[in-house]
Design an enzyme around this catalytic site. Structure first.
Site, PDB file in Angstrom:
ATOM      1  N   ARG A 102       0.845  -1.180   0.000  1.00  0.00           N
ATOM      2  CA  ARG A 102       0.000   0.000   0.000  1.00  0.00           C
ATOM      3  C   ARG A 102       0.890   1.243   0.000  1.00  0.00           C
ATOM      4  NH1 ARG A 102      -3.560  -2.812  -1.425  1.00  0.00           N
ATOM      5  NH2 ARG A 102      -5.630  -3.117  -0.489  1.00  0.00           N
ATOM      6  N   GLU A 152      -4.220   7.168  -5.451  1.00  0.00           N
ATOM      7  CA  GLU A 152      -4.630   6.232  -6.512  1.00  0.00           C
ATOM      8  C   GLU A 152      -6.082   6.471  -6.877  1.00  0.00           C
ATOM      9  OE1 GLU A 152      -3.895   2.159  -5.534  1.00  0.00           O
ATOM     10  OE2 GLU A 152      -1.812   2.507  -4.986  1.00  0.00           O
ATOM     11  N   HIS A 192      -1.069  -0.335  -9.685  1.00  0.00           N
ATOM     12  CA  HIS A 192      -1.757  -1.201  -8.700  1.00  0.00           C
ATOM     13  C   HIS A 192      -2.389  -2.421  -9.396  1.00  0.00           C
ATOM     14  CE1 HIS A 192      -3.871  -1.278  -4.527  1.00  0.00           C
ATOM     15  NE2 HIS A 192      -3.682  -2.504  -4.985  1.00  0.00           N
TER      16      HIS A 192
HETATM   17  C1  DGY Z   1      -5.654  -6.310  -2.396  1.00  0.00           C
HETATM   18  O1  DGY Z   1      -6.245  -7.372  -2.504  1.00  0.00           O
HETATM   19  O2  DGY Z   1      -5.550  -5.729  -1.318  1.00  0.00           O
HETATM   20  C2  DGY Z   1      -5.092  -5.717  -3.643  1.00  0.00           C
HETATM   21  O3  DGY Z   1      -4.332  -4.595  -3.374  1.00  0.00           O
HETATM   22  C3  DGY Z   1      -6.188  -5.373  -4.632  1.00  0.00           C
HETATM   23  O4  DGY Z   1      -7.133  -4.595  -4.026  1.00  0.00           O
END
Ligand code: DGY
Length: 320
Positions: free
Chosen positions: A239, A268, A286
């Site tokens: 993240r 994002e 992402h």
């Molecule tokens: C997750 O599963 O957390 C990925 O980042 C996609 O959202």
């Protein structure tokens, strides 16, 4: 028997939507638009369950507005930082996620980010596309080899463990820092560091796999970046909130860091223009879990959780 009413907030793969439509009265989002906060609340108030992605924010304010009908937020993500779990629990709303099924896909992207950063993938690609590849010599586009280097994993959960396996495949020595030391069969010879500082000091490549919690916000910052070996590489497929991006730009600009490979950003969609302006950053939008196989598996896993809940059982992936 009436089917529970389910709002699927983003466009999912056809097989997943077909299974959902078989078992639920579904509200789909065929245009795949991002719902405003108000539209998200209004739609959720009219259903028994919602299946959102990390793009839908369920903060305490949103959860307070959801009303009495909504019983479960069955996330299509392993990360749950977009949901205020404490507020959901207080409101009596069950929350689930989709662990395990995306570990392989995300580990692949971590390797892509590592290699793209170490071997200057973005620079090379951009040069050819711009018609500027007019030179070759042994001194041209020299990167850093990862074979034999130390691969540091911050957060040795499911994704961290699979990513460590992939790094072993590149002949790297795995080190990790985690809240708890893993048992031998999961550690597989990786070196445990009981402090973050200990891990940073030995990470030629540092790969982030810890959850984005308030405690971890900006855990990679000017101080921690300075604790990495000179010319280390940072990989982030977890993240964006884990990284202080201004400090990262400074470390990449000064040469303290050799490069970074990033799939996630503080903002994002969009990313960070200051990072995008640097040649030594390999960027992806992402897409860690974005494979056909994994998207199907995530959708089915979210539906499995819903099915269990509406059958009166405990959903396998309940997080609140
Ligand atoms: C997750 O599963 O957390 C990925 O980042 C996609 O959202």
């Amino acid at each position: 028997m009436t089917k529970p009413k389910l709002f699927i907030a983003r466009k999912l793969r056809d097989v997943v939507e077909a299974r959902a439509a078989r078992d639920y009265e579904v509200i789909l989002n065929p245009e795949d638009r991002l719902f405003s906060r108000e539209a998200l609340i209004a739609t959720c108030r009219a259903v028994d369950a919602v299946l959102p992605c990390h793009s839908e924010r369920f903060d305490a304010g949103v959860i307070a507005e959801l009303g009495p009908r909504l019983k479960i937020i069955a996330n299509h993500s392993v990360g749950t930082d977009h949901v205020d779990l404490a507020a959901a629990k207080a409101a009596g709303i069950v929350v689930t996620n989709t662990p395990d099924v995306l570990s392989d896909a995300t580990a692949e992207i971590a390797m892509l980010c590592m290699l793209g950063a170490a071997r200057r993938g973005a620079e090379g690609d951009a040069m050819i596309r711009a018609g500027k590849w007019d030179f070759w010599s042994p001194a041209f586009m020299v990167g850093r080899q990862v074979t034999g280097k130390r691969f540091g994993v911050l957060g040795m959960g499911r994704v961290g463990q699979v990513t460590a396996d992939r790094a072993r495949g590149f002949g790297m020595e795995v080190h990790y820092h985690n809240r708890r030391r893993l048992p031998d069969h999961l550690e597989k010879g990786a070196v445990f560091h009981d402090t973050l500082e200990g891990l940073l000091a030995v990470s030629d490549v540092l790969s982030l796999h810890c959850p984005s919690t308030p405690q971890n916000a900006g855990i990679i910052n000017a101080v921690t970046l300075a604790q990495l070996p000179q010319r280390a590489i940072l990989v982030n497929t977890a993240r964006g909130g884990l990284v202080d991006e201004a400090a990262l730009v400074a470390a990449l600009t000064s040469g303290q860091l050799f490069a970074a490979g990033l799939d996630v950003f503080q903002t994002e969609p969009g990313g960070n223009p200051a990072l995008a302006a640097l040649p030594n950053v390999f960027l992806l939008p992402h897409i860690g879990s974005a494979t056909e196989e994994t998207r199907d598996a995530m959708g089915f896993r979210a539906l499995d959780n819903l099915d269990a809940f509406f059958a009166g059982a405990e959903p396998g992936d309940r997080v609140a």
